[in-house]
Structure formats: C-alpha cells, structure tokens
Design a protein around this motif. Structure first.
Motif, PDB file in Angstrom:
ATOM      1  N   SER A 134       3.986  -8.706   2.059  1.00 49.07           N
ATOM      2  CA  SER A 134       5.132  -8.898   1.161  1.00 49.07           C
ATOM      3  C   SER A 134       4.837  -9.969   0.120  1.00 49.07           C
ATOM      4  CB  SER A 134       6.383  -9.277   1.977  1.00 49.07           C
ATOM      5  OG  SER A 134       6.670  -8.287   2.926  1.00 49.07           O
ATOM      6  N   LEU A 135       3.706  -9.840  -0.519  1.00 47.86           N
ATOM      7  CA  LEU A 135       3.283 -10.868  -1.466  1.00 47.86           C
ATOM      8  C   LEU A 135       4.210 -10.929  -2.665  1.00 47.86           C
ATOM      9  CD1 LEU A 135      -0.524 -10.356  -1.120  1.00 47.86           C
ATOM     10  CD2 LEU A 135       0.655 -12.535  -0.844  1.00 47.86           C
ATOM     11  N   LYS A 136       4.379 -12.144  -3.168  1.00 51.48           N
ATOM     12  CA  LYS A 136       5.258 -12.410  -4.299  1.00 51.48           C
ATOM     13  C   LYS A 136       4.435 -13.033  -5.429  1.00 51.48           C
ATOM     14  CE  LYS A 136       8.955 -13.653  -1.062  1.00 51.48           C
ATOM     15  NZ  LYS A 136       9.903 -14.726  -0.659  1.00 51.48           N
ATOM     16  N   PRO A 137       4.884 -12.919  -6.653  1.00 50.18           N
ATOM     17  CA  PRO A 137       4.148 -13.555  -7.759  1.00 50.18           C
ATOM     18  C   PRO A 137       3.938 -15.053  -7.527  1.00 50.18           C
ATOM     19  CG  PRO A 137       5.735 -11.994  -8.638  1.00 50.18           C
ATOM     20  CD  PRO A 137       5.979 -12.065  -7.155  1.00 50.18           C
ATOM     21  N   GLU A 138       4.870 -15.700  -6.863  1.00 52.92           N
ATOM     22  CA  GLU A 138       4.723 -17.137  -6.608  1.00 52.92           C
ATOM     23  C   GLU A 138       3.660 -17.449  -5.554  1.00 52.92           C
ATOM     24  OE1 GLU A 138       7.573 -15.355  -6.601  1.00 52.92           O
ATOM     25  OE2 GLU A 138       8.949 -16.067  -5.033  1.00 52.92           O
ATOM     26  N   ASP A 139       3.095 -16.437  -4.930  1.00 48.51           N
ATOM     27  CA  ASP A 139       1.967 -16.650  -4.013  1.00 48.51           C
ATOM     28  C   ASP A 139       0.638 -16.723  -4.771  1.00 48.51           C
ATOM     29  OD1 ASP A 139       3.576 -14.402  -1.749  1.00 48.51           O
ATOM     30  OD2 ASP A 139       3.492 -16.590  -1.585  1.00 48.51           O
ATOM     31  N   THR A 140       0.678 -16.461  -6.058  1.00 47.88           N
ATOM     32  CA  THR A 140      -0.531 -16.534  -6.875  1.00 47.88           C
ATOM     33  C   THR A 140      -1.107 -17.945  -6.836  1.00 47.88           C
ATOM     34  OG1 THR A 140       0.157 -14.757  -8.360  1.00 47.88           O
ATOM     35  CG2 THR A 140      -1.441 -16.352  -9.222  1.00 47.88           C
ATOM     36  N   ALA A 141      -2.369 -18.043  -6.429  1.00 46.90           N
ATOM     37  CA  ALA A 141      -3.007 -19.356  -6.272  1.00 46.90           C
ATOM     38  C   ALA A 141      -4.457 -19.154  -5.862  1.00 46.90           C
ATOM     39  CB  ALA A 141      -2.282 -20.183  -5.212  1.00 46.90           C
ATOM     40  N   VAL A 142      -5.198 -20.235  -5.906  1.00 47.25           N
ATOM     41  CA  VAL A 142      -6.500 -20.270  -5.252  1.00 47.25           C
ATOM     42  C   VAL A 142      -6.258 -20.713  -3.815  1.00 47.25           C
ATOM     43  CG1 VAL A 142      -8.795 -21.297  -5.192  1.00 47.25           C
ATOM     44  CG2 VAL A 142      -7.697 -20.794  -7.400  1.00 47.25           C
ATOM     45  N   TYR A 143      -6.777 -19.949  -2.886  1.00 49.06           N
ATOM     46  CA  TYR A 143      -6.589 -20.234  -1.463  1.00 49.06           C
ATOM     47  C   TYR A 143      -7.866 -20.841  -0.892  1.00 49.06           C
ATOM     48  CZ  TYR A 143      -2.127 -17.832  -1.389  1.00 49.06           C
ATOM     49  OH  TYR A 143      -0.805 -17.488  -1.614  1.00 49.06           O
ATOM     50  N   TYR A 144      -7.682 -21.962  -0.206  1.00 48.45           N
ATOM     51  CA  TYR A 144      -8.808 -22.707   0.344  1.00 48.45           C
ATOM     52  C   TYR A 144      -8.744 -22.733   1.868  1.00 48.45           C
ATOM     53  CZ  TYR A 144      -9.214 -24.616  -4.383  1.00 48.45           C
ATOM     54  OH  TYR A 144      -9.354 -24.771  -5.739  1.00 48.45           O
ATOM     55  N   CYS A 145      -9.877 -22.551   2.469  1.00 47.97           N
ATOM     56  CA  CYS A 145     -10.021 -22.689   3.918  1.00 47.97           C
ATOM     57  C   CYS A 145     -10.443 -24.116   4.223  1.00 47.97           C
ATOM     58  CB  CYS A 145     -11.084 -21.708   4.397  1.00 47.97           C
ATOM     59  SG  CYS A 145     -11.438 -21.767   6.161  1.00 47.97           S
ATOM     60  N   THR A 146      -9.882 -24.672   5.288  1.00 51.48           N
ATOM     61  CA  THR A 146     -10.215 -26.040   5.663  1.00 51.48           C
ATOM     62  C   THR A 146     -10.459 -26.138   7.167  1.00 51.48           C
ATOM     63  OG1 THR A 146      -7.937 -26.723   6.093  1.00 51.48           O
ATOM     64  CG2 THR A 146      -8.726 -26.926   3.844  1.00 51.48           C
ATOM     65  N   ALA A 147     -11.193 -27.175   7.530  1.00 53.16           N
ATOM     66  CA  ALA A 147     -11.441 -27.477   8.930  1.00 53.16           C
ATOM     67  C   ALA A 147     -11.089 -28.929   9.185  1.00 53.16           C
ATOM     68  CB  ALA A 147     -12.898 -27.203   9.281  1.00 53.16           C
ATOM     69  N   SER A 148     -10.442 -29.169  10.308  1.00 53.80           N
ATOM     70  CA  SER A 148     -10.022 -30.522  10.647  1.00 53.80           C
ATOM     71  C   SER A 148     -10.290 -30.798  12.118  1.00 53.80           C
ATOM     72  CB  SER A 148      -8.533 -30.693  10.359  1.00 53.80           C
ATOM     73  OG  SER A 148      -8.080 -31.956  10.812  1.00 53.80           O
ATOM     74  N   THR A 149     -10.786 -31.996  12.403  1.00 50.48           N
ATOM     75  CA  THR A 149     -10.999 -32.364  13.797  1.00 50.48           C
ATOM     76  C   THR A 149      -9.685 -32.715  14.489  1.00 50.48           C
ATOM     77  OG1 THR A 149     -11.472 -34.624  13.086  1.00 50.48           O
ATOM     78  CG2 THR A 149     -13.367 -33.171  13.460  1.00 50.48           C
ATOM     79  N   ASP A 150      -8.651 -32.928  13.719  1.00 48.85           N
ATOM     80  CA  ASP A 150      -7.338 -33.260  14.267  1.00 48.85           C
ATOM     81  C   ASP A 150      -6.324 -32.170  13.971  1.00 48.85           C
ATOM     82  OD1 ASP A 150      -8.004 -36.554  13.106  1.00 48.85           O
ATOM     83  OD2 ASP A 150      -8.149 -35.840  15.175  1.00 48.85           O
ATOM     84  N   TRP A 151      -5.288 -32.127  14.796  1.00 51.67           N
ATOM     85  CA  TRP A 151      -4.176 -31.214  14.508  1.00 51.67           C
ATOM     86  C   TRP A 151      -3.192 -31.973  13.643  1.00 51.67           C
ATOM     87  CZ3 TRP A 151      -2.962 -26.412  14.086  1.00 51.67           C
ATOM     88  CH2 TRP A 151      -1.609 -26.018  14.039  1.00 51.67           C
ATOM     89  N   GLY A 152      -3.391 -31.920  12.367  1.00 53.65           N
ATOM     90  CA  GLY A 152      -2.532 -32.572  11.427  1.00 53.65           C
ATOM     91  C   GLY A 152      -2.830 -34.053  11.285  1.00 53.65           C
ATOM     92  N   PRO A 153      -2.192 -34.713  10.315  1.00 52.37           N
ATOM     93  CA  PRO A 153      -1.250 -34.085   9.384  1.00 52.37           C
ATOM     94  C   PRO A 153      -1.983 -33.161   8.411  1.00 52.37           C
ATOM     95  CG  PRO A 153      -1.702 -36.324   8.688  1.00 52.37           C
ATOM     96  CD  PRO A 153      -2.408 -36.128  10.012  1.00 52.37           C
TER      97      PRO A 153
ATOM     98  N   ILE B 105      -2.485 -32.475   5.341  1.00 53.91           N
ATOM     99  CA  ILE B 105      -2.511 -32.948   3.973  1.00 53.91           C
ATOM    100  C   ILE B 105      -3.945 -32.915   3.483  1.00 53.91           C
ATOM    101  CG2 ILE B 105      -0.426 -34.351   4.187  1.00 53.91           C
ATOM    102  CD1 ILE B 105      -2.175 -36.782   4.645  1.00 53.91           C
ATOM    103  N   THR B 106      -4.128 -32.858   2.190  1.00 52.41           N
ATOM    104  CA  THR B 106      -5.469 -32.650   1.646  1.00 52.41           C
ATOM    105  C   THR B 106      -6.433 -33.762   2.059  1.00 52.41           C
ATOM    106  OG1 THR B 106      -4.776 -33.699  -0.418  1.00 52.41           O
ATOM    107  CG2 THR B 106      -4.667 -31.295  -0.314  1.00 52.41           C
ATOM    108  N   SER B 107      -5.940 -34.984   2.133  1.00 47.61           N
ATOM    109  CA  SER B 107      -6.814 -36.102   2.474  1.00 47.61           C
ATOM    110  C   SER B 107      -7.198 -36.116   3.948  1.00 47.61           C
ATOM    111  CB  SER B 107      -6.142 -37.431   2.110  1.00 47.61           C
ATOM    112  OG  SER B 107      -4.925 -37.563   2.813  1.00 47.61           O
ATOM    113  N   GLY B 108      -6.535 -35.304   4.750  1.00 47.13           N
ATOM    114  CA  GLY B 108      -6.814 -35.293   6.178  1.00 47.13           C
ATOM    115  C   GLY B 108      -7.824 -34.258   6.624  1.00 47.13           C
ATOM    116  N   MET B 109      -8.288 -33.439   5.684  1.00 43.85           N
ATOM    117  CA  MET B 109      -9.205 -32.366   6.051  1.00 43.85           C
ATOM    118  C   MET B 109     -10.648 -32.860   6.033  1.00 43.85           C
ATOM    119  SD  MET B 109      -7.114 -29.932   6.654  1.00 43.85           S
ATOM    120  CE  MET B 109      -6.012 -31.238   7.211  1.00 43.85           C
ATOM    121  N   ASP B 110     -11.457 -32.316   6.945  1.00 43.20           N
ATOM    122  CA  ASP B 110     -12.848 -32.736   7.038  1.00 43.20           C
ATOM    123  C   ASP B 110     -13.792 -31.873   6.202  1.00 43.20           C
ATOM    124  OD1 ASP B 110     -11.732 -33.270  10.204  1.00 43.20           O
ATOM    125  OD2 ASP B 110     -12.732 -34.905   9.145  1.00 43.20           O
TER     126      ASP B 110
END
Length: 123
Positions: free
Chosen positions: A85-104, A106-111
């Motif tokens: 059910s994609l919407k025009p507002e879903d338009t974006a660059v999608y990035y995959c991330t990996a983190s050693t922690d479960w949250g938070p 946020i961009t600064s928390g990703m490894d």
C-alpha cells in the motif's frame, strides 16, 4: 566489520508493493539488530522499521505500521522490508543499518550503514 548492500528499490505506483533486501557480509550478522531508515528529499533521515537479533522483536514507525513488514533470514545474512500500500510520501532513499544495541533507533546510534536504494512512488 559488516558491509550492507541494499537492493529492490524502484518506481512503483501508489497502492503498489515492493520488497527491499539488504545483504550483509561477514559472519557476525546474527550479532546485530537490523534496521531500515529512509530519507526523503529535504527531510531528515528517519527510522522506518527495526528487528532484533533473533527476529522475535520488531519496531515500526507509526507512518508505516500495518503496511510494512521487516524480517530477517540468518541463513542468507539478509534482512527484508516488505512494503505494501505504498504512498507518494513513502518516496525516499531507504538505508539498511546494523546496530549492536536494540535502540535508540537514531542515526547516530547505528554502527553500519548501506549506501541506500531509491524508492519512488508515483501518484
């Protein structure tokens, strides 16, 4: 070190579906919680969905809840984002991330980050 490579982006009409994949290199895939962020033009990068190491716990942003599904396949070292059910507002660059922690989630928390894949939803 983990390298992440996204694929599956493209152009789709509103109401359509896409499945994004993120292939992770290395033997440590199972030690990371994985997430998908997105960044639309002129907007800040935001968390879309996340999944813990075992796959037993997931998180979704309110804007995609009930439309997107995150999953992981440890045998393939791959995490997926199924988008419905994609919407025009879903338009974006999608990035995959990996983190050693479960949250938070946020961009600064990703490894680790992938380079992103573009999703364009036409109205």
């Amino acid at each position: 070190q983990v390298q992440l490579v996204e694929s599956g982006g493209g152009l789709v009409q509103a109401g359509g579906s896409l499945r994004l994949s993120c292939a992770a290199s290395g033997r440590t895939f199972s030690t990371y919680a994985m997430g998908w962020f997105r960044q639309a033009p002129g907007k800040e990068r935001e968390i879309v969905a996340a999944i813990n190491r075992s796959g037993g716990n997931v998180y979704y942003a309110d804007s995609v809840k009930d439309r997107f599904t995150i999953s992981r396949d440890s045998a393939k070292n791959t995490v997926y984002l199924q988008m419905y059910s994609l919407k025009p507002e879903d338009t974006a660059v999608y990035y995959c991330t990996a983190s050693t922690d479960w949250g938070p989630w946020i961009t600064s928390g990703m490894d680790h980050w992938g380079k992103g894949t573009l999703v364009t939803v036409s109205s």
